[in-house]
Scaffold this active site. Structure first.
Site, short mmCIF file in Angstrom:
data_model
loop_
_atom_site.label_atom_id
_atom_site.label_comp_id
_atom_site.label_asym_id
_atom_site.label_seq_id
_atom_site.Cartn_x
_atom_site.Cartn_y
_atom_site.Cartn_z
N HIS A 207 -7.43 -5.46 -0.83
CA HIS A 207 -6.29 -4.68 -0.36
C HIS A 207 -5.59 -5.30 0.84
O HIS A 207 -4.36 -5.23 0.95
CB HIS A 207 -6.75 -3.26 -0.01
CG HIS A 207 -5.64 -2.28 0.12
ND1 HIS A 207 -4.95 -1.78 -0.97
CD2 HIS A 207 -5.07 -1.70 1.21
CE1 HIS A 207 -4.02 -0.94 -0.56
NE2 HIS A 207 -4.06 -0.88 0.76
N SER B 43 0.83 -1.19 0.00
CA SER B 43 0.00 0.00 0.00
C SER B 43 0.87 1.25 0.00
O SER B 43 1.75 1.41 -0.84
CB SER B 43 -0.95 -0.04 1.20
OG SER B 43 -1.93 0.97 1.11
N ASP C 2 -9.43 -2.77 -5.54
CA ASP C 2 -9.16 -3.84 -4.56
C ASP C 2 -9.80 -3.55 -3.20
O ASP C 2 -9.49 -4.20 -2.21
CB ASP C 2 -7.65 -4.07 -4.40
CG ASP C 2 -6.94 -2.90 -3.70
OD1 ASP C 2 -7.60 -1.90 -3.34
OD2 ASP C 2 -5.71 -2.99 -3.51
#
Length: 419
Positions: A385, A141, A346
């Site tokens: 994610h 991320s 996501d």
């Protein structure tokens, strides 16, 4: 006759010697292929380091990715930087976390943004880090953005800090800002919003996300919020958890702070306008290998054509998925143009934003890596994610993924690269 026999013996001997030498040459070449540089894992927004959440791992949840990689022969370090600071501040913290020393954000930067110049002091997990002892950076991320920012600082330094030092020669300057440090062999980004996420275009959504993430992890692990061990690492902003202060009070202090109004904070860097600024400053370096991994769990609605959560999306990410799946922007004065190509996502990052920074060299990875280009992998369907780090199993439909195979592949990939 004797001469012919002698010649035959000589030729035979040469042939035997030649073929006897070939396997040895191949074995030697195989031994020289690849590298054994350490891997440094860099967490994303809201992430945490070792010792927090009573040992519940950011990298693996109930599993332990670093320990697994170590058992496979891949030297691995887990970085711990501020979960909500800006990419610049996090990259400086990451430098000192690896190398060791007292964090120096830079005199010019600190004055410009109104926080302390110095931060925490770290022993350094890899003090020998230099051009002869490079590392592989793997970021999830926002961690992917942080690794990019660090590579940029290492190689180019900071012209802002150098200019300031020329005017104020009596004030010291960190060697980090000098640049000319080719210390990173590869960068691997996982579910990284290279071009920002529209969910962060309003900082209040990011603040809520961080709060909800912490509360959800605490719920999954069964940890009382009052006893939660979690550190925002915002000392340089003057925000600390006081002795015996409840986590609820500490969290409220952070959330209601004025730091969120600054451009030197994660919420701005993760926004699409903030990412556009970052991409203008941070270039893809020609001497570094870059890889990206992208997931998608949203699905196209047959009624609206917009993207909605699928059965593989964690409940925690349903609202962001729906927001990303329908958001559009047509006025460039409000920020980058956002069309329906941004809808597949996501749960927190649009797939189109995760492949590579717009306008920088990139190619679909075909097994042959190229330096100075983003080698992006195909979309990993049904991975949201947080599946990439194996945490938050909040419903029977979304069990925590076994992420070991993914990180095994990542480690083997970066360690197969030529030195």
């Amino acid at each position: 006759m004797k001469s012919k026999v002698t010649n035959l013996i000589l030729v035979t001997g040469l042939i035997i010697s030649f073929f006897a030498f070939l396997p040895q040459t191949k074995a030697s070449a195989a031994e020289n292929q690849g590298n054994d540089y350490p891997i440094v894992l860099v967490h994303g927004l809201g992430g945490w380091g070792e010792g927090e959440f009573l040992g519940y791992n950011y990298w693996g949840g109930l599993k332990d990715v670093p320990e697994y990689l170590e058992s496979m022969g891949h030297q691995t370090f887990v970085a711990s930087v501020s979960p909500v600071a800006s990419n610049y501040d996090r990259s400086v913290e990451l430098y000192y976390y690896i190398k060791g020393g007292t964090v120096d954000y830079g005199a010019s930067h600190a004055k410009q943004h109104g926080h302390s110049r110095y931060g925490r002091t770290y022993e350094g997990v890899y003090p020998e880090w230099d051009a002869d002892h490079p590392v592989h950076l793997v970021g999830h991320s926002m961690g992917g953005l942080t690794t990019r920012s660090l590579v940029d600082l290492l190689e180019d330094g900071s012209a802002e800090e150098r200019d300031y030092h020329q005017v104020h020669p009596n004030e010291s300057m960190s060697s980090l800002f000098e640049g000319n440090k080719s210390w990173v062999h590869s960068v691997s980004s996982i579910a990284t919003p290279h071009n920002g996420t529209t969910y962060a275009d309003d900082e209040n959504r990011i603040i809520s996300f961080v709060k909800d993430l912490i509360i959800n992890v605490a719920s999954v692990t069964g940890i009382s919020q009052e006893n939660l061990v979690y550190d925002f690492k915002l000392d340089h902003w003057g925000i600390r958890r006081e002795p015996r202060e409840s986590f609820k009070s500490y969290l409220s202090k952070v959330i209601n702070s004025k730091i969120w109004e600054s451009t030197d904070i994660s919420a701005y860097d993760l926004s699409t306008p903030g990412a556009a600024v970052l991409n203008q400053k941070v270039e893809t370096k020609s001497d570094v290998y870059y890889f990206s991994y992208t997931g998608q769990t949203s699905k196209k609605s047959i009624l609206t054509g917009q993207h909605i959560p699928s059965a593989y999306t964690h409940l925690f990410l349903h609202q962001p998925t729906s927001f990303l799946g329908k958001f559009s922007r047509t006025n460039p004065q409000d920020g980058p143009i956002i069309d329906k190509s941004w809808w597949p996502n996501d749960g927190l990052v649009s797939t189109v934003s995760s492949f590579s920074p717009f306008g920088q060299p990139a190619k679909a990875y075909n097994g042959v890596a190229e330096k100075g280009k983003w080698n992006y992998y195909p979309i990993m369907s049904n991975w949201d994610h947080i599946d990439f780090i194996g945490i938050l199993s909040l419903s029977s439909k979304t069990p925590a993924f076994n992420v070991y195979p993914l990180y095994k592949d990542i480690a083997e990939n970066v360690h197969s690269l030529d030195e």
